[in-house]
Design a protein around this motif. Structure first.
Motif, PDB file in Angstrom:
ATOM      1  N   HIS A 288       0.818  -1.218   0.000  1.00  0.00           N
ATOM      2  CA  HIS A 288       0.000   0.000   0.000  1.00  0.00           C
ATOM      3  C   HIS A 288       0.854   1.271   0.000  1.00  0.00           C
ATOM      4  CE1 HIS A 288      -3.233   2.778   1.107  1.00  0.00           C
ATOM      5  NE2 HIS A 288      -2.411   3.265   2.017  1.00  0.00           N
ATOM      6  N   GLU A 289       0.457   2.214  -0.818  1.00  0.00           N
ATOM      7  CA  GLU A 289       1.015   3.559  -0.808  1.00  0.00           C
ATOM      8  C   GLU A 289      -0.124   4.529  -0.519  1.00  0.00           C
ATOM      9  OE1 GLU A 289       4.102   4.582  -1.108  1.00  0.00           O
ATOM     10  OE2 GLU A 289       4.973   2.604  -1.456  1.00  0.00           O
ATOM     11  N   PRO A 290       0.140   5.607   0.228  1.00  0.00           N
ATOM     12  CA  PRO A 290      -0.933   6.574   0.496  1.00  0.00           C
ATOM     13  C   PRO A 290      -1.562   7.074  -0.802  1.00  0.00           C
ATOM     14  CG  PRO A 290       0.978   7.039   1.883  1.00  0.00           C
ATOM     15  CD  PRO A 290       1.408   5.982   0.899  1.00  0.00           C
ATOM     16  N   TYR A 291      -2.878   7.163  -0.828  1.00  0.00           N
ATOM     17  CA  TYR A 291      -3.578   7.616  -2.021  1.00  0.00           C
ATOM     18  C   TYR A 291      -3.416   9.125  -2.162  1.00  0.00           C
ATOM     19  CZ  TYR A 291      -5.456   2.942  -2.084  1.00  0.00           C
ATOM     20  OH  TYR A 291      -5.562   1.574  -2.130  1.00  0.00           O
ATOM     21  N   GLU A 292      -3.111   9.565  -3.372  1.00  0.00           N
ATOM     22  CA  GLU A 292      -2.822  10.974  -3.600  1.00  0.00           C
ATOM     23  C   GLU A 292      -4.071  11.808  -3.853  1.00  0.00           C
ATOM     24  OE1 GLU A 292       0.044  12.494  -3.104  1.00  0.00           O
ATOM     25  OE2 GLU A 292       0.662  10.536  -2.355  1.00  0.00           O
ATOM     26  N   SER A 293      -5.142  11.183  -4.291  1.00  0.00           N
ATOM     27  CA  SER A 293      -6.351  11.945  -4.603  1.00  0.00           C
ATOM     28  C   SER A 293      -7.585  11.132  -4.232  1.00  0.00           C
ATOM     29  CB  SER A 293      -6.400  12.281  -6.104  1.00  0.00           C
ATOM     30  OG  SER A 293      -6.594  11.101  -6.862  1.00  0.00           O
TER      31      SER A 293
ATOM     32  N   ALA B  68     -11.087   4.719  -6.902  1.00  0.00           N
ATOM     33  CA  ALA B  68     -10.727   3.574  -7.757  1.00  0.00           C
ATOM     34  C   ALA B  68     -10.469   2.339  -6.903  1.00  0.00           C
ATOM     35  CB  ALA B  68      -9.504   3.914  -8.597  1.00  0.00           C
ATOM     36  N   TYR B  69      -9.812   2.532  -5.762  1.00  0.00           N
ATOM     37  CA  TYR B  69      -9.585   1.415  -4.846  1.00  0.00           C
ATOM     38  C   TYR B  69     -10.919   0.890  -4.306  1.00  0.00           C
ATOM     39  CZ  TYR B  69      -8.691  -0.978  -0.457  1.00  0.00           C
ATOM     40  OH  TYR B  69      -8.701  -1.891   0.574  1.00  0.00           O
ATOM     41  N   MET B  70     -11.804   1.802  -3.910  1.00  0.00           N
ATOM     42  CA  MET B  70     -13.087   1.380  -3.346  1.00  0.00           C
ATOM     43  C   MET B  70     -13.977   0.720  -4.394  1.00  0.00           C
ATOM     44  SD  MET B  70     -14.170   4.223  -0.486  1.00  0.00           S
ATOM     45  CE  MET B  70     -14.238   5.614  -1.613  1.00  0.00           C
ATOM     46  N   ARG B  71     -13.777   1.070  -5.652  1.00  0.00           N
ATOM     47  CA  ARG B  71     -14.544   0.388  -6.710  1.00  0.00           C
ATOM     48  C   ARG B  71     -14.245  -1.110  -6.693  1.00  0.00           C
ATOM     49  NH1 ARG B  71     -16.892  -2.527  -9.021  1.00  0.00           N
ATOM     50  NH2 ARG B  71     -17.736  -2.556 -11.131  1.00  0.00           N
ATOM     51  N   GLY B  72     -13.003  -1.463  -6.384  1.00  0.00           N
ATOM     52  CA  GLY B  72     -12.641  -2.871  -6.356  1.00  0.00           C
ATOM     53  C   GLY B  72     -12.892  -3.539  -5.024  1.00  0.00           C
TER      54      GLY B  72
ATOM     55  N   LEU C  55      -6.426   8.628   4.030  1.00  0.00           N
ATOM     56  CA  LEU C  55      -6.802  10.036   3.889  1.00  0.00           C
ATOM     57  C   LEU C  55      -6.044  10.572   2.679  1.00  0.00           C
ATOM     58  CD1 LEU C  55      -8.487  12.245   5.331  1.00  0.00           C
ATOM     59  CD2 LEU C  55      -6.370  12.907   6.527  1.00  0.00           C
ATOM     60  N   PRO C  56      -6.752  10.920   1.595  1.00  0.00           N
ATOM     61  CA  PRO C  56      -6.072  11.262   0.337  1.00  0.00           C
ATOM     62  C   PRO C  56      -5.106  12.438   0.472  1.00  0.00           C
ATOM     63  CG  PRO C  56      -8.412  10.914  -0.034  1.00  0.00           C
ATOM     64  CD  PRO C  56      -8.212  10.957   1.452  1.00  0.00           C
TER      65      PRO C  56
ATOM     66  N   VAL D 155      -6.433  16.001   0.239  1.00  0.00           N
ATOM     67  CA  VAL D 155      -7.096  16.469   1.460  1.00  0.00           C
ATOM     68  C   VAL D 155      -6.050  16.833   2.507  1.00  0.00           C
ATOM     69  CG1 VAL D 155      -8.705  15.858   3.314  1.00  0.00           C
ATOM     70  CG2 VAL D 155      -9.114  15.046   0.987  1.00  0.00           C
ATOM     71  N   ARG D 156      -5.040  15.991   2.651  1.00  0.00           N
ATOM     72  CA  ARG D 156      -3.967  16.288   3.609  1.00  0.00           C
ATOM     73  C   ARG D 156      -3.277  17.601   3.258  1.00  0.00           C
ATOM     74  NH1 ARG D 156      -0.350  12.564   2.584  1.00  0.00           N
ATOM     75  NH2 ARG D 156      -1.522  11.000   1.381  1.00  0.00           N
ATOM     76  N   ASP D 157      -3.022  17.789   1.973  1.00  0.00           N
ATOM     77  CA  ASP D 157      -2.338  19.015   1.544  1.00  0.00           C
ATOM     78  C   ASP D 157      -3.202  20.259   1.808  1.00  0.00           C
ATOM     79  OD1 ASP D 157      -0.236  17.481   0.708  1.00  0.00           O
ATOM     80  OD2 ASP D 157      -0.778  17.520  -1.421  1.00  0.00           O
ATOM     81  N   THR D 158      -4.500  20.151   1.550  1.00  0.00           N
ATOM     82  CA  THR D 158      -5.396  21.285   1.754  1.00  0.00           C
ATOM     83  C   THR D 158      -5.364  21.781   3.191  1.00  0.00           C
ATOM     84  OG1 THR D 158      -6.899  20.590  -0.025  1.00  0.00           O
ATOM     85  CG2 THR D 158      -7.812  22.043   1.672  1.00  0.00           C
ATOM     86  N   PHE D 159      -5.266  20.852   4.136  1.00  0.00           N
ATOM     87  CA  PHE D 159      -5.356  21.218   5.547  1.00  0.00           C
ATOM     88  C   PHE D 159      -4.032  21.070   6.292  1.00  0.00           C
ATOM     89  CE2 PHE D 159      -9.662  20.081   4.236  1.00  0.00           C
ATOM     90  CZ  PHE D 159     -10.311  21.264   4.557  1.00  0.00           C
TER      91      PHE D 159
END
Length: 229
Positions: free
Chosen positions: A26-31, A37-41, A94-95, A98-102
Motif C-alpha cells: 500500500h502507498e498513500p492515495y494521492e487523490s 478507484a480502490y473502493m470500486r474494487g 486520507l487522500p 485532502v492532507r495538503d489542503t489542511f
C-alpha cells in the motif's frame, strides 16, 4: 458455485481480488479519485455482488445506491481507523489532496497529532461520507423486502461512528472511536420501532441516525485554521 448460482459477474470478483492485492503493497492515495478507484474494487464490488445475491426486481435501480452505501461504510471505516491503519498496517487512506489542503502530513498521523488542520480534514471527509449515506439509504426501497431492515440497520450503526468521532472532537488519533453494546442495542430497538411505524428507510434513517449535516463545500473553501500555540 455461488457465483454461478446467483449470476455474479466475474469482473466484480476480479476487481475485488485486485483491490486486496493492492493493500499488500500500500502507498498513500494521492487523490480522492485514486481512493475511489480502490473502493470500486473493494466496497463497491462487494455491494454489486450482494445485489446479485439479493436479486431485487430492478437491480439497475438498486446498484448505484448500493455502491454509494458501500463507499460510505468503507469511508467511515477509514475515518474511524486512521490511528490503527497507520500504526498497525502502515496504511493511509486520507487522500493526499485532502492532507495538503489542511496541512496534514503522514508523519503527523504517525505521531498521533490531531491539530486544527486534521480536525478540519476530518470534518470535510465526514460530511462527504454523510452525503453518500443519504444517497445509499434512498435506494434501500429498491431491495427485496426481507433484506431492507438489515441494510438499514447497518447504515444506522455505521453512521453512528460519526457521532462518536464528533464526541472526541474529531481526534481519532488518540483513541479509536467505538460503540458500546448498550448503544448498539439502543439503535437496534429505535430502528426497529420506527421501521414498524413507517417502513420507509429514509424516514427511519433521518429519525434515528445521528450524523451531522455539515456543509463540507463551505468548510473546504475556508483556509485551514491554525493550531493554538
Amino acid at each position: 458455485t455461488l457465483i454461478e448460482r446467483d449470476d455474479i459477474p466475474e469482473t466484480e470478483v476480479e476487481l475485488f481480488v485486485d483491490a486486496m492485492i493492492a493493500d499488500i503493497d500500500h502507498e498513500p492515495y494521492e487523490s480522492r479519485d485514486d481512493l475511489d478507484a480502490y473502493m470500486r474494487g473493494s466496497a463497491v464490488a462487494v455491494a454489486n455482488m450482494m445485489v446479485s445475491v439479493m436479486d431485487p426486481d430492478e437491480p439497475e435501480r438498486a446498484r448505484p445506491h448500493a455502491a454509494a452505501l458501500a463507499r460510505a461504510f468503507q469511508l467511515t471505516n477509514f475515518l474511524r481507523d486512521v490511528r490503527e491503519d497507520i500504526r498497525k498496517y502502515d496504511r493511509v487512506y486520507l487522500p493526499g489532496e485532502v492532507r495538503d489542503t489542511f496541512g496534514v502530513t503522514v508523519e503527523q498521523l504517525e505521531h498521533g497529532t490531531a491539530d486544527a488542520g486534521f480536525r478540519r480534514a476530518m470534518q470535510v471527509e465526514l460530511a462527504r461520507t454523510e452525503d453518500l449515506y443519504r444517497d445509499g439509504v434512498a435506494g434501500i426501497r429498491h431491495l427485496p423486502a426481507d433484506t431492507q431492515f438489515a441494510v438499514l440497520l447497518a447504515a444506522v450503526l455505521y453512521a453512528d461512528y460519526h457521532r462518536a468521532i464528533v464526541a472526541q472532537d474529531y481526534d481519532v488519533l488518540s483513541e479509536k472511536p467505538s460503540l458500546s453494546t448498550w448503544r448498539k442495542l439502543s439503535l437496534l430497538a429505535r430502528t426497529r420501532f420506527y421501521w414498524a411505524l413507517s417502513g420507509d428507510p429514509v424516514a427511519v434513517f433521518d429519525r434515528v441516525a445521528s450524523i451531522d449535516r455539515i456543509d463540507h463545500r463551505e468548510i473546504e473553501s475556508l483556509p485551514p485554521a491554525k493550531s493554538p500555540m
